[in-house]
Design an enzyme around this catalytic site. Structure first.
Site, PDB file in Angstrom:
ATOM      1  N   GLY A  13      31.665  -2.422 -38.099  1.00 49.51           N
ATOM      2  CA  GLY A  13      32.218  -1.170 -38.115  1.00 49.51           C
ATOM      3  C   GLY A  13      33.153  -0.683 -38.154  1.00 49.51           C
ATOM      4  O   GLY A  13      33.311   0.839 -38.114  1.00 49.51           O
ATOM      5  N   LYS A  66       8.108  -6.236 -41.856  1.00 50.76           N
ATOM      6  CA  LYS A  66       9.618  -5.445 -41.933  1.00 50.76           C
ATOM      7  C   LYS A  66       8.884  -3.521 -41.999  1.00 50.76           C
ATOM      8  O   LYS A  66      10.144  -3.043 -41.726  1.00 50.76           O
ATOM      9  CB  LYS A  66      10.168  -6.175 -43.523  1.00 50.76           C
ATOM     10  CG  LYS A  66      12.085  -4.946 -43.833  1.00 50.76           C
ATOM     11  CD  LYS A  66      11.798  -5.416 -45.579  1.00 50.76           C
ATOM     12  CE  LYS A  66      12.888  -4.666 -45.485  1.00 50.76           C
ATOM     13  NZ  LYS A  66      13.771  -5.853 -46.475  1.00 50.76           N
ATOM     14  N   MET A  91      24.293  -5.135 -43.598  1.00 50.33           N
ATOM     15  CA  MET A  91      23.398  -6.396 -43.909  1.00 50.33           C
ATOM     16  C   MET A  91      22.319  -6.798 -44.057  1.00 50.33           C
ATOM     17  O   MET A  91      21.565  -8.251 -44.622  1.00 50.33           O
ATOM     18  CB  MET A  91      24.324  -8.083 -43.520  1.00 50.33           C
ATOM     19  CG  MET A  91      25.524  -7.351 -43.672  1.00 50.33           C
ATOM     20  SD  MET A  91      26.469  -7.638 -45.183  1.00 50.33           S
ATOM     21  CE  MET A  91      26.296  -8.272 -46.040  1.00 50.33           C
ATOM     22  N   ARG A  92      21.152  -5.920 -44.682  1.00 54.10           N
ATOM     23  CA  ARG A  92      19.742  -5.943 -44.540  1.00 54.10           C
ATOM     24  C   ARG A  92      19.471  -5.604 -46.068  1.00 54.10           C
ATOM     25  O   ARG A  92      19.820  -4.475 -46.507  1.00 54.10           O
ATOM     26  CB  ARG A  92      18.658  -5.217 -43.886  1.00 54.10           C
ATOM     27  CG  ARG A  92      18.996  -6.603 -42.624  1.00 54.10           C
ATOM     28  CD  ARG A  92      18.040  -6.689 -41.430  1.00 54.10           C
ATOM     29  NE  ARG A  92      18.411  -6.988 -40.748  1.00 54.10           N
ATOM     30  CZ  ARG A  92      18.017  -8.188 -40.634  1.00 54.10           C
ATOM     31  NH1 ARG A  92      16.864  -8.467 -41.303  1.00 54.10           N
ATOM     32  NH2 ARG A  92      18.559  -9.216 -39.664  1.00 54.10           N
ATOM     33  N   ASN A 108      25.080   3.321 -50.664  1.00 54.08           N
ATOM     34  CA  ASN A 108      26.027   1.723 -49.998  1.00 54.08           C
ATOM     35  C   ASN A 108      27.388   1.579 -50.070  1.00 54.08           C
ATOM     36  O   ASN A 108      27.206   2.421 -51.003  1.00 54.08           O
ATOM     37  CB  ASN A 108      24.729   0.818 -50.329  1.00 54.08           C
ATOM     38  CG  ASN A 108      25.226  -0.486 -49.365  1.00 54.08           C
ATOM     39  OD1 ASN A 108      25.987  -0.811 -48.613  1.00 54.08           O
ATOM     40  ND2 ASN A 108      25.146  -1.596 -50.528  1.00 54.08           N
ATOM     41  N   HIS A 110      30.303  -0.617 -51.684  1.00 55.01           N
ATOM     42  CA  HIS A 110      29.938  -2.992 -51.837  1.00 55.01           C
ATOM     43  C   HIS A 110      32.299  -2.414 -52.164  1.00 55.01           C
ATOM     44  O   HIS A 110      32.567  -2.089 -53.563  1.00 55.01           O
ATOM     45  CB  HIS A 110      29.107  -3.008 -53.230  1.00 55.01           C
ATOM     46  CG  HIS A 110      29.281  -4.053 -53.590  1.00 55.01           C
ATOM     47  ND1 HIS A 110      28.731  -5.286 -52.880  1.00 55.01           N
ATOM     48  CD2 HIS A 110      28.999  -4.727 -55.049  1.00 55.01           C
ATOM     49  CE1 HIS A 110      28.425  -6.185 -53.420  1.00 55.01           C
ATOM     50  NE2 HIS A 110      29.218  -5.761 -54.518  1.00 55.01           N
TER      51      HIS A 110
END
Length: 188
Positions: A13, A66, A91-92, A108, A110
């Site tokens: 985090g 899901k 991580m999904r 997101n 990366h």
């Protein structure tokens, strides 16, 4: 008026904390309405609790599908009037339920200069490949893996041989770029 955002995390985090501190010091005109965590032992929970930020811990395996898992999350985001979702080490792969309700509002971070080195091991992959310019990308989330429209990037030049040193440099760049990008998006 502060804008409501949500941050999703699965691990330590540190990007969540960078965003939270920017909200607290006024760098971001926002408040984290909820930190969504999918792993009950993630250190992100400790960080959120220490900063007084509500945490929603949900394990996907506790749901029949899901879709049901994401519905629970999206319902909470709706109740909190969340305007922007920031994935920070989550991580999904985001599925149809969240994309249908929050598509175009999920971003997101990366640890590579996309489109090069997508996936969960970008730093290691790029390091093994021998690149000399590493980096960070922030992109919109869509149905592809790390393939959504790029919002911002920053290069991190490195010619050393210590992957731990490289990771520290990339994380420092991530924290600044994520806060700067969220600030820009909230001003739109």
């Amino acid at each position: 008026m502060k804008r409501n955002i949500a941050v999703f995390a699965s691990g330590s985090g540190s990007n969540f904390e960078a965003i939270a501190r920017a909200c607290a010091d006024g760098t971001l005109n926002a408040r984290i309405a909820v930190c969504v965590v999918d792993k009950p032992r993630a250190y992100a929970i400790v960080r959120a609790e220490s900063l007084g930020i509500p945490v929603l811990v949900l394990s996907p395996k506790d749901f029949p599908s899901k879709r049901e898992y994401e519905k629970e999350i999206a319902d909470r985001l709706d109740r909190e009037n969340v305007e922007l979702v920031c994935l920070a080490g989550y991580m999904r792969i985001v599925g149809d339920e969240l994309l249908s309700r929050y598509g175009g509002k999920i971003i997101n971070i990366h640890p590579a200069l996309l489109p090069a080195f997508p996936g969960a091991h970008a730093i290691e992959d790029s390091f093994r490949y021998g690149v000399k310019v590493f980096g960070v990308t922030i992109h919109y989330v869509d149905e592809t893996l790390d393939g959504g429209k790029i919002i911002s990037q920053v290069a991190v030049p490195y010619e050393g041989s210590d992957i731990a040193e490289l990771e520290a440099m990339i994380h420092k760049a991530e924290h600044k770029l994520y806060v700067d990008t969220v600030r820009c998006l909230l001003c739109e």
